[in-house]
Scaffold this motif. Structure first.
Motif, PDB file in Angstrom:
ATOM      1  N   ARG A 125       9.690   3.011   2.833  1.00 48.58           N
ATOM      2  CA  ARG A 125       9.120   4.312   2.493  1.00 48.58           C
ATOM      3  C   ARG A 125       8.199   4.196   1.275  1.00 48.58           C
ATOM      4  O   ARG A 125       7.135   4.807   1.225  1.00 48.58           O
ATOM      5  N   ALA A 126       8.594   3.380   0.290  1.00 49.20           N
ATOM      6  CA  ALA A 126       7.743   3.177  -0.893  1.00 49.20           C
ATOM      7  C   ALA A 126       6.416   2.545  -0.496  1.00 49.20           C
ATOM      8  O   ALA A 126       5.351   2.949  -0.986  1.00 49.20           O
ATOM      9  N   PHE A 127       6.463   1.565   0.410  1.00 46.28           N
ATOM     10  CA  PHE A 127       5.220   0.968   0.910  1.00 46.28           C
ATOM     11  C   PHE A 127       4.384   2.011   1.644  1.00 46.28           C
ATOM     12  O   PHE A 127       3.163   2.058   1.502  1.00 46.28           O
ATOM     13  N   GLY A 128       5.036   2.847   2.440  1.00 42.96           N
ATOM     14  CA  GLY A 128       4.319   3.903   3.148  1.00 42.96           C
ATOM     15  C   GLY A 128       3.666   4.887   2.195  1.00 42.96           C
ATOM     16  O   GLY A 128       2.514   5.293   2.394  1.00 42.96           O
ATOM     17  N   ASP A 129       4.388   5.258   1.144  1.00 44.47           N
ATOM     18  CA  ASP A 129       3.835   6.189   0.155  1.00 44.47           C
ATOM     19  C   ASP A 129       2.600   5.600  -0.520  1.00 44.47           C
ATOM     20  O   ASP A 129       1.604   6.303  -0.721  1.00 44.47           O
ATOM     21  N   ALA A 130       2.685   4.325  -0.863  1.00 42.62           N
ATOM     22  CA  ALA A 130       1.542   3.676  -1.518  1.00 42.62           C
ATOM     23  C   ALA A 130       0.336   3.624  -0.575  1.00 42.62           C
ATOM     24  O   ALA A 130      -0.788   3.918  -0.979  1.00 42.62           O
ATOM     25  N   ALA A 131       0.586   3.277   0.677  1.00 47.36           N
ATOM     26  CA  ALA A 131      -0.511   3.205   1.642  1.00 47.36           C
ATOM     27  C   ALA A 131      -1.115   4.587   1.874  1.00 47.36           C
ATOM     28  O   ALA A 131      -2.342   4.747   1.901  1.00 47.36           O
ATOM     29  N   ALA A 132      -0.271   5.599   2.008  1.00 46.63           N
ATOM     30  CA  ALA A 132      -0.766   6.962   2.242  1.00 46.63           C
ATOM     31  C   ALA A 132      -1.579   7.463   1.056  1.00 46.63           C
ATOM     32  O   ALA A 132      -2.610   8.111   1.241  1.00 46.63           O
ATOM     33  N   SER A 133      -1.139   7.152  -0.151  1.00 47.78           N
ATOM     34  CA  SER A 133      -1.859   7.627  -1.337  1.00 47.78           C
ATOM     35  C   SER A 133      -3.249   6.997  -1.440  1.00 47.78           C
ATOM     36  O   SER A 133      -4.128   7.545  -2.095  1.00 47.78           O
ATOM     37  N   GLN A 134      -3.435   5.861  -0.789  1.00 51.34           N
ATOM     38  CA  GLN A 134      -4.736   5.189  -0.801  1.00 51.34           C
ATOM     39  C   GLN A 134      -5.556   5.520   0.452  1.00 51.34           C
ATOM     40  O   GLN A 134      -6.639   4.977   0.640  1.00 51.34           O
ATOM     41  N   GLY A 135      -5.013   6.399   1.315  1.00 47.96           N
ATOM     42  CA  GLY A 135      -5.737   6.782   2.521  1.00 47.96           C
ATOM     43  C   GLY A 135      -5.617   5.790   3.657  1.00 47.96           C
ATOM     44  O   GLY A 135      -6.328   5.898   4.649  1.00 47.96           O
ATOM     45  N   HIS A 136      -4.693   4.828   3.547  1.00 47.43           N
ATOM     46  CA  HIS A 136      -4.471   3.842   4.616  1.00 47.43           C
ATOM     47  C   HIS A 136      -3.371   4.385   5.534  1.00 47.43           C
ATOM     48  O   HIS A 136      -2.239   3.912   5.526  1.00 47.43           O
ATOM     49  N   PHE A 137      -3.731   5.373   6.325  1.00 47.59           N
ATOM     50  CA  PHE A 137      -2.733   6.121   7.078  1.00 47.59           C
ATOM     51  C   PHE A 137      -2.076   5.317   8.192  1.00 47.59           C
ATOM     52  O   PHE A 137      -0.881   5.477   8.440  1.00 47.59           O
ATOM     53  N   ASP A 138      -2.820   4.455   8.871  1.00 44.50           N
ATOM     54  CA  ASP A 138      -2.206   3.638   9.921  1.00 44.50           C
ATOM     55  C   ASP A 138      -1.135   2.722   9.338  1.00 44.50           C
ATOM     56  O   ASP A 138      -0.055   2.565   9.918  1.00 44.50           O
ATOM     57  N   GLU A 139      -1.433   2.136   8.199  1.00 41.62           N
ATOM     58  CA  GLU A 139      -0.458   1.282   7.515  1.00 41.62           C
ATOM     59  C   GLU A 139       0.749   2.109   7.074  1.00 41.62           C
ATOM     60  O   GLU A 139       1.893   1.672   7.204  1.00 41.62           O
ATOM     61  N   ALA A 140       0.492   3.303   6.546  1.00 39.69           N
ATOM     62  CA  ALA A 140       1.584   4.180   6.117  1.00 39.69           C
ATOM     63  C   ALA A 140       2.495   4.518   7.297  1.00 39.69           C
ATOM     64  O   ALA A 140       3.725   4.478   7.173  1.00 39.69           O
ATOM     65  N   LEU A 141       1.883   4.841   8.456  1.00 39.88           N
ATOM     66  CA  LEU A 141       2.671   5.151   9.651  1.00 39.88           C
ATOM     67  C   LEU A 141       3.607   4.004  10.007  1.00 39.88           C
ATOM     68  O   LEU A 141       4.782   4.221  10.330  1.00 39.88           O
ATOM     69  N   ALA A 142       3.085   2.790   9.968  1.00 36.71           N
ATOM     70  CA  ALA A 142       3.898   1.623  10.320  1.00 36.71           C
ATOM     71  C   ALA A 142       5.096   1.490   9.383  1.00 36.71           C
ATOM     72  O   ALA A 142       6.224   1.228   9.833  1.00 36.71           O
ATOM     73  N   HIS A 143       4.869   1.694   8.102  1.00 38.83           N
ATOM     74  CA  HIS A 143       5.978   1.582   7.135  1.00 38.83           C
ATOM     75  C   HIS A 143       6.984   2.713   7.321  1.00 38.83           C
ATOM     76  O   HIS A 143       8.203   2.483   7.275  1.00 38.83           O
ATOM     77  N   TYR A 144       6.501   3.932   7.526  1.00 35.86           N
ATOM     78  CA  TYR A 144       7.427   5.054   7.725  1.00 35.86           C
ATOM     79  C   TYR A 144       8.247   4.868   8.998  1.00 35.86           C
ATOM     80  O   TYR A 144       9.453   5.143   9.023  1.00 35.86           O
ATOM     81  N   GLN A 145       7.610   4.376  10.061  1.00 40.38           N
ATOM     82  CA  GLN A 145       8.338   4.146  11.303  1.00 40.38           C
ATOM     83  C   GLN A 145       9.377   3.032  11.129  1.00 40.38           C
ATOM     84  O   GLN A 145      10.484   3.121  11.654  1.00 40.38           O
ATOM     85  N   ASP A 146       9.018   2.002  10.357  1.00 43.25           N
ATOM     86  CA  ASP A 146       9.980   0.937  10.067  1.00 43.25           C
ATOM     87  C   ASP A 146      11.157   1.501   9.264  1.00 43.25           C
ATOM     88  O   ASP A 146      12.309   1.164   9.519  1.00 43.25           O
ATOM     89  N   ALA A 147      10.854   2.371   8.311  1.00 42.47           N
ATOM     90  CA  ALA A 147      11.914   2.986   7.511  1.00 42.47           C
ATOM     91  C   ALA A 147      12.841   3.813   8.398  1.00 42.47           C
ATOM     92  O   ALA A 147      14.069   3.770   8.240  1.00 42.47           O
ATOM     93  N   LEU A 148      12.274   4.533   9.355  1.00 43.23           N
ATOM     94  CA  LEU A 148      13.104   5.346  10.249  1.00 43.23           C
ATOM     95  C   LEU A 148      13.928   4.494  11.201  1.00 43.23           C
ATOM     96  O   LEU A 148      15.018   4.904  11.612  1.00 43.23           O
TER      97      LEU A 148
END
Length: 184
Positions: A125-148
């Motif tokens: 989730r922390a990786f997803g938050d960092a990616a989302a804050s930088q506008g790297h939404f596809d990367e954020a999705l992958a991290h959030y899905q991994d977290a789930l």
């Protein structure tokens, strides 16, 4: 705040009540009070990661960026890889760095966490938050899905996933995620 004040009165040396009290004061924008309280507690327990972390958050809210950065660094240095909450120090530091226009340093801090801490839903989730804050939404999705996958009941991650879908204008997927939260 009243309940935390009571807890601090009953256990003035306790770190958890002081942090809870200070967190509430930060939320209420009683920043100077929170800083004073956390500073005094940090004198008593200078090796506590959570105190350094929350004092850093208070200093950041007060606009003392250099002091906040040092305290976030202290929190990371004091983090114990066996403590599941250790990721909070890395995530807060990375978020701070990203907010200061230092995305590569933020990513480096998270990469450091990845080498020192076990893979977990919180780490992803922390990786997803960092990616989302930088506008790297596809990367954020992958991290959030991994977290789930690691913790399907994590509503915070599911909410962030929905927000990310919304930022990507994928309203149907965002609605699906938000509906799952409402169902719980």
């Amino acid at each position: 705040l009243t309940r935390f004040d009571e807890a601090v009165a009953k256990d003035p040396a306790g770190i958890a009540p002081v942090i809870g009290d200070a967190k509430t004061k930060i939320a209420l924008e009683r920043l100077a009070d929170a800083k004073t309280q956390l500073t005094a507690a940090r004198v008593r327990a200078p090796k506590d990661m959570s105190l350094a972390l929350w004092l850093g958050k208070a200093e950041e809210a007060l606009g003392n960026k250099a002091v906040a950065e040092k305290l976030y660094g202290d929190a990371v240095d004091l983090s114990d890889p066996q403590n599941p909450d250790a990721i909070q120090a890395y995530a807060a530091y990375a978020s701070f760095l990203a907010s200061q226009g230092k995305p590569s340093e933020a990513q480096a801090k998270l990469d450091q966490a990845k080498t020192k801490l076990p893979d977990s839903a919180t780490l992803q989730r922390a990786f997803g938050d960092a990616a989302a804050s930088q506008g790297h939404f596809d990367e954020a999705l992958a991290h959030y899905q991994d977290a789930l996958q690691k913790n399907p009941n994590d509503l915070g991650t599911r909410f962030r996933l929905g927000v990310t879908y919304r930022h990507m204008n994928n309203i149907d997927q965002a609605t699906k995620e938000f509906d799952q939260i409402v169902a719980v």
